[in-house]
Design a protein around this motif. Structure first.
Motif, PDB file in Angstrom:
ATOM      1  N   VAL A 241       6.139   2.580  -5.974  1.00 27.34           N
ATOM      2  CA  VAL A 241       7.328   3.319  -6.400  1.00 27.34           C
ATOM      3  C   VAL A 241       8.409   2.319  -6.805  1.00 27.34           C
ATOM      4  O   VAL A 241       8.242   1.111  -6.645  1.00 27.34           O
ATOM      5  CB  VAL A 241       7.843   4.245  -5.265  1.00 27.34           C
ATOM      6  CG1 VAL A 241       6.795   5.280  -4.880  1.00 27.34           C
ATOM      7  CG2 VAL A 241       8.270   3.442  -4.050  1.00 27.34           C
ATOM      8  N   GLU A 242       9.517   2.844  -7.317  1.00 26.61           N
ATOM      9  CA  GLU A 242      10.647   1.969  -7.634  1.00 26.61           C
ATOM     10  C   GLU A 242      11.160   1.327  -6.355  1.00 26.61           C
ATOM     11  O   GLU A 242      11.120   1.932  -5.279  1.00 26.61           O
ATOM     12  CB  GLU A 242      11.772   2.765  -8.291  1.00 26.61           C
ATOM     13  CG  GLU A 242      11.463   3.187  -9.704  1.00 26.61           C
ATOM     14  CD  GLU A 242      12.671   3.800 -10.388  1.00 26.61           C
ATOM     15  OE1 GLU A 242      13.814   3.372 -10.106  1.00 26.61           O
ATOM     16  OE2 GLU A 242      12.466   4.711 -11.206  1.00 26.61           O
TER      17      GLU A 242
ATOM     18  N   VAL B  62       6.952   0.793   2.383  1.00 20.62           N
ATOM     19  CA  VAL B  62       6.882  -0.620   2.752  1.00 20.62           C
ATOM     20  C   VAL B  62       7.087  -1.426   1.479  1.00 20.62           C
ATOM     21  O   VAL B  62       6.425  -1.191   0.462  1.00 20.62           O
ATOM     22  CB  VAL B  62       5.529  -0.978   3.397  1.00 20.62           C
ATOM     23  CG1 VAL B  62       5.386  -2.492   3.550  1.00 20.62           C
ATOM     24  CG2 VAL B  62       5.383  -0.303   4.758  1.00 20.62           C
ATOM     25  N   SER B  63       8.041  -2.362   1.544  1.00 22.65           N
ATOM     26  CA  SER B  63       8.248  -3.260   0.414  1.00 22.65           C
ATOM     27  C   SER B  63       7.631  -4.617   0.745  1.00 22.65           C
ATOM     28  O   SER B  63       7.627  -5.049   1.896  1.00 22.65           O
ATOM     29  CB  SER B  63       9.730  -3.400   0.064  1.00 22.65           C
ATOM     30  OG  SER B  63      10.420  -4.099   1.070  1.00 22.65           O
TER      31      SER B  63
ATOM     32  N   PHE C 139       5.804   0.427  -1.815  1.00 21.33           N
ATOM     33  CA  PHE C 139       4.694   1.372  -1.769  1.00 21.33           C
ATOM     34  C   PHE C 139       4.985   2.500  -0.796  1.00 21.33           C
ATOM     35  O   PHE C 139       5.601   2.288   0.258  1.00 21.33           O
ATOM     36  CB  PHE C 139       3.406   0.667  -1.311  1.00 21.33           C
ATOM     37  CG  PHE C 139       2.972  -0.435  -2.224  1.00 21.33           C
ATOM     38  CD1 PHE C 139       2.094  -0.184  -3.261  1.00 21.33           C
ATOM     39  CD2 PHE C 139       3.455  -1.729  -2.058  1.00 21.33           C
ATOM     40  CE1 PHE C 139       1.687  -1.194  -4.108  1.00 21.33           C
ATOM     41  CE2 PHE C 139       3.058  -2.750  -2.898  1.00 21.33           C
ATOM     42  CZ  PHE C 139       2.172  -2.489  -3.930  1.00 21.33           C
ATOM     43  N   GLU C 140       4.517   3.713  -1.146  1.00 24.56           N
ATOM     44  CA  GLU C 140       4.553   4.834  -0.206  1.00 24.56           C
ATOM     45  C   GLU C 140       3.561   4.551   0.902  1.00 24.56           C
ATOM     46  O   GLU C 140       2.613   3.785   0.715  1.00 24.56           O
ATOM     47  CB  GLU C 140       4.140   6.138  -0.901  1.00 24.56           C
ATOM     48  CG  GLU C 140       5.138   6.682  -1.866  1.00 24.56           C
ATOM     49  CD  GLU C 140       4.710   8.029  -2.439  1.00 24.56           C
ATOM     50  OE1 GLU C 140       4.010   8.790  -1.735  1.00 24.56           O
ATOM     51  OE2 GLU C 140       5.067   8.300  -3.590  1.00 24.56           O
ATOM     52  N   THR C 141       3.750   5.202   2.047  1.00 27.45           N
ATOM     53  CA  THR C 141       2.802   5.079   3.145  1.00 27.45           C
ATOM     54  C   THR C 141       2.276   6.468   3.516  1.00 27.45           C
ATOM     55  O   THR C 141       2.850   7.483   3.122  1.00 27.45           O
ATOM     56  CB  THR C 141       3.441   4.458   4.398  1.00 27.45           C
ATOM     57  OG1 THR C 141       4.382   5.384   4.957  1.00 27.45           O
ATOM     58  CG2 THR C 141       4.137   3.144   4.079  1.00 27.45           C
ATOM     59  N   PHE C 142       1.214   6.488   4.300  1.00 24.48           N
ATOM     60  CA  PHE C 142       0.745   7.717   4.918  1.00 24.48           C
ATOM     61  C   PHE C 142       1.477   7.892   6.236  1.00 24.48           C
ATOM     62  O   PHE C 142       1.734   6.908   6.940  1.00 24.48           O
ATOM     63  CB  PHE C 142      -0.755   7.646   5.239  1.00 24.48           C
ATOM     64  CG  PHE C 142      -1.653   7.772   4.051  1.00 24.48           C
ATOM     65  CD1 PHE C 142      -1.871   8.999   3.462  1.00 24.48           C
ATOM     66  CD2 PHE C 142      -2.303   6.661   3.543  1.00 24.48           C
ATOM     67  CE1 PHE C 142      -2.710   9.126   2.377  1.00 24.48           C
ATOM     68  CE2 PHE C 142      -3.157   6.778   2.457  1.00 24.48           C
ATOM     69  CZ  PHE C 142      -3.353   8.011   1.877  1.00 24.48           C
ATOM     70  N   TYR C 143       1.833   9.134   6.569  1.00 24.24           N
ATOM     71  CA  TYR C 143       2.275   9.410   7.932  1.00 24.24           C
ATOM     72  C   TYR C 143       1.066   9.299   8.831  1.00 24.24           C
ATOM     73  O   TYR C 143      -0.036   9.643   8.435  1.00 24.24           O
ATOM     74  CB  TYR C 143       2.853  10.825   8.056  1.00 24.24           C
ATOM     75  CG  TYR C 143       4.301  10.901   7.710  1.00 24.24           C
ATOM     76  CD1 TYR C 143       5.267  10.499   8.622  1.00 24.24           C
ATOM     77  CD2 TYR C 143       4.714  11.380   6.474  1.00 24.24           C
ATOM     78  CE1 TYR C 143       6.604  10.569   8.305  1.00 24.24           C
ATOM     79  CE2 TYR C 143       6.046  11.454   6.149  1.00 24.24           C
ATOM     80  CZ  TYR C 143       6.986  11.044   7.066  1.00 24.24           C
ATOM     81  OH  TYR C 143       8.309  11.109   6.741  1.00 24.24           O
ATOM     82  N   ALA C 144       1.280   8.853  10.049  1.00 27.25           N
ATOM     83  CA  ALA C 144       0.176   8.716  10.993  1.00 27.25           C
ATOM     84  C   ALA C 144       0.624   9.183  12.368  1.00 27.25           C
ATOM     85  O   ALA C 144       1.767   8.992  12.758  1.00 27.25           O
ATOM     86  CB  ALA C 144      -0.279   7.266  11.068  1.00 27.25           C
TER      87      ALA C 144
END
Length: 191
Positions: A83-84, A125-126, A138-143
């Motif tokens: 992502v941006e 997370v950058s 980047f986007e992450t997954f919820y866990a």
């Protein structure tokens, strides 16, 4: 019960990639017979990069209902979307993060301080290259965490997406329009 099975049926057309559990074992002969090529995996986490590798016409994830919680504990191996970049202030937070090599991937996971988690929170997370100062986010997954809370995050990054050498990782929690860096860590990455 093999962890990976490949099938062929010259009298059918198309291909399927099916991620399955033991319940899917009984479905396998019926499904395989309907496709010219079949790829069946019991391996967890699911390696969704196999979609690129095998280019199936159909992808199926079969999971018995009692194990649906696995979807928030066993994240698939797939690079999350870039992502941006997000500008955010550093927050005083009790967030934990680990970053480890997992084959040719950088696996990043952890838990975000609950005071920065709301129903609409997005976690990113950058990755900042300390040499060129270039940053990718980047986007992450919820866990689901070990305590059963929903404040965990998890992602895999392809080794080639991460610059080699010294990098800085920032975990960013965005609540509505308010972003916060809730954890920072410097690591050395070598593919």
């Amino acid at each position: 019960m093999d962890s990976w099975i490949e099938t062929e049926n010259p009298n059918a057309i198309g291909s399927i990639l099916m991620y399955r559990d033991s319940f899917g074992e009984s479905l396998l002969p019926f499904v395989a017979g309907e496709f010219e090529k079949g790829y069946f995996s019991r391996l967890v986490p699911y390696n969704l990069l196999q979609v690129e590798q095998y280019q199936p016409d159909v992808v199926v994830i079969e999971k018995v209902e009692r194990n649906l919680d696995d979807f928030i504990t066993d994240m698939p191996i797939v690079e999350c979307p870039q992502v941006e970049n997000i500008i955010a202030p550093q927050a005083q937070a009790n967030t934990e993060m680990t970053a480890e090599k997992a084959g040719s991937f950088l696996e990043i996971k952890g838990t975000v301080d609950e005071k920065y988690i709301q129903p609409d929170t997005q976690i990113y997370v950058s990755v900042k290259d300390e040499n060129t100062m270039e940053t990718k986010t980047f986007e992450t997954f919820y866990a689901k965490t070990e305590k059963g809370d929903a404040n965990g995050f998890h992602l895999y990054l392809k080794g080639g997406s991460v610059p080699e050498g010294n990098i800085q990782l920032n975990v960013i929690a965005v609540n509505g329009s308010q972003p916060f860096i809730v954890c920072s860590k410097e690591i050395t990455w070598n593919l």
